[in-house]
Every structure is written in structure tokens, then in C-alpha cells.
Enzyme design. Sequence first.
Site, short mmCIF file in Angstrom:
data_model
loop_
_atom_site.label_atom_id
_atom_site.label_comp_id
_atom_site.label_asym_id
_atom_site.label_seq_id
_atom_site.Cartn_x
_atom_site.Cartn_y
_atom_site.Cartn_z
CB CYS A 1 -0.83 0.02 1.30
SG CYS A 1 -1.85 1.65 1.48
CE1 TYR B 1 -5.14 2.70 -5.66
CE2 TYR B 1 -3.86 4.67 -5.39
CZ TYR B 1 -4.02 3.25 -4.96
OH TYR B 1 -3.04 2.73 -4.33
#
Length: 352
Positions: A56, A187
Site C-alpha cells: 500500500c 486511482y
Amino acid sequence: MSTQETNEHDRKGSYVRKGESFDRDMNYIPTRITKDGEDGYPVEAGRYRLVVSRACPWANRTIIVRRLLGLEDALSMGIAGPTHDKRSWTFDLDEGGKDPVLGIERLQEAYFKRIPDYPRGITVPAIVDTRDGAVVTNDFGQITLDMSSQWTEFQREGAPDLYPQHLRAEIDELNDWMLHRVNNGVYKVGFAGSQEAYEKEYHLLWEALDELEERLSTRRYLMGPSITEADVRLFPTLVRFDVAYHGHFKANRQTLATMPNLWNYLKDLFQTPGFGDTVDFQHIKEHYYYVHTDINPTQIVPLGPDISHILEPHDRDRFETDTWGPGGTAPEPPLASEVVEPEHTPLHLQGR
């Protein structure tokens, strides 16, 4: 892998909504750990556990800052595996599938101890109070700032000032812009639910990367001669770009390796203690390609690209340089228990 395991990790519909733009839920648990303990959680060595996944980018920031400031002895770290299912990140890297300090299989358990039936995503990074096993905060933007400003008593001698007072307003402005245009921008491109949304976000992302390419043509780091919080926030996105965002998220105008300033800046930081030694490329690829079944339904994890050239010489020392700032020094090597597996990185280090 069994059908049951595959189905459990199938998160189809979790990220992409057909016909819509991607909208990240930015509501996090705002509790802070501070010197004065105003929120009920005072800074205290050994009390808290930082839970991360090396996959992450938001968690990667906290791993870097913890390393740079030398907080390893004061703030322990639990590492979740690179994949997760619809319920939670899991501690499948640990013996017995449980975090050895918290004694839990899923990070979800720590969230539910604090807020039963917590309604939002179970995210990393998260800081958990080891006294009761309840999550304290998952506010990734504030966590690293508090490591710099609130944990000073436990920082190592020579810890850099990543958030200097005279630069805070400029750092905050740049960080906010990067959050929406770059860190979350990739994203917005990858999880776009329509061609129109994709093309809009694609152009915004590349405009921002072009601006950063230009900015880095005049200075070694984002704010000048020294590393700051801004570099910590940009690095995790850049280091994932060619291995995940370029292909997986279709952010494919070009690779970072073809952008001389951004690429050499990335090589420079990757080779700087505290940055590259936190990166696990295998975990990154397993997470993005295996978990995001909305855009990679086969869950096939690519073998490439070859990232060994990230260790090649860079040209950033042509600029004025004071990497660690006044009185600052490089951090020690990572703890032996926190060294990235050598098969997962070209940067092979010995821990301490």
C-alpha cells in the site's frame, strides 16, 4: 489455490462503478497520538503498533518516516500480507496467521474493538493501542506529520526535520495538490467507470506529472536541497508507477523511465536509506493485480518489468544538496526482522 480462496479474494465491484468516476472515501478516524494526549492517547514508547502492508502506498509513507526518524524501538510495526479480501487485511505473513503482538488474524478485529461494526473500509496504515487491541487512528495524512512533530522525544539523534516550520505552508499546499492529482490521481485513472471519466483523469494525471518533471529540473528534492514530507508522499506513487500504474491502471502515456527528471529523482530516493529499503515489488504486484478483479479478472500477476535499473547511477547530485538538512544524518539500516526479502527487491541489504 482453492476456489473458496479465490472467491474470498474476488473484490469485483469494490472499486469500479460502471459509468462513474472513482471517488475515494477520505473519512478516516481522526484521533491523534500527541505529546499532551489531548485525544486520550499520549505519545508513549512501546504502547502502540503501526500496522502496514508493503503493498500500500499510503502505508509505505509511514514505514519511510518511521525509518528516517528512527522510531523503530518506540513504535513497533506489524506487516499484513499483500492481498486482502472483502473483510480485511490479514496477517498471513506471520506464523499461524496471527500478528505476534496483537494476536489477531485480521486488522478488522482491531477496528471493531474501537468501533463495533465499523462501516468504512479497513485500511492501512493503522495505529493500534496494544493495551486494549483497539485501533487509534487510520488517518494516513496526519500520522506521518505527528511522527515528525509529536514523537520528537523518541526520534534518533540526527533525525531529519521532514516538516520544517518555515516550509509547512508550502509543503501543505504541494501535498494537497499531489494527493488529488497524483497520489489519488492514478486511482482515478485506473478505477474510472467510463471512457469519459478515464480520459479526463488521464490528462489531469499527466499534466501533473509534467509539472513535477519541470519542478525537478531546478532542484534535487521537491522543496529544494533537503528531503521533506513532500518527497515521502510522492515517492510511494512513483516507485509503483512502472510496475503497476502504467499497465494495470492504463496510465500509459509513457513510463517514468522515459522522463529524465522524475526517473533520476526516483532512482536517487530509492538508493537513499529509508526509501528503497522499504519497498517490496512482489507485494506491490500481488496486491494490485490479484485484488483488483474489477480491472484484472484473471488475477494473473505479471513477472515483469525488470526493475534492476533503478539502481543505476542518477544525475541528481548536480543540484545544491543537503539531503538530511541541518544536523541531520542518514538512518541506520533496517531492523533484521524488517528487511525486505531479497527476491522481492534489487536492493539487497543486511539488517541490524
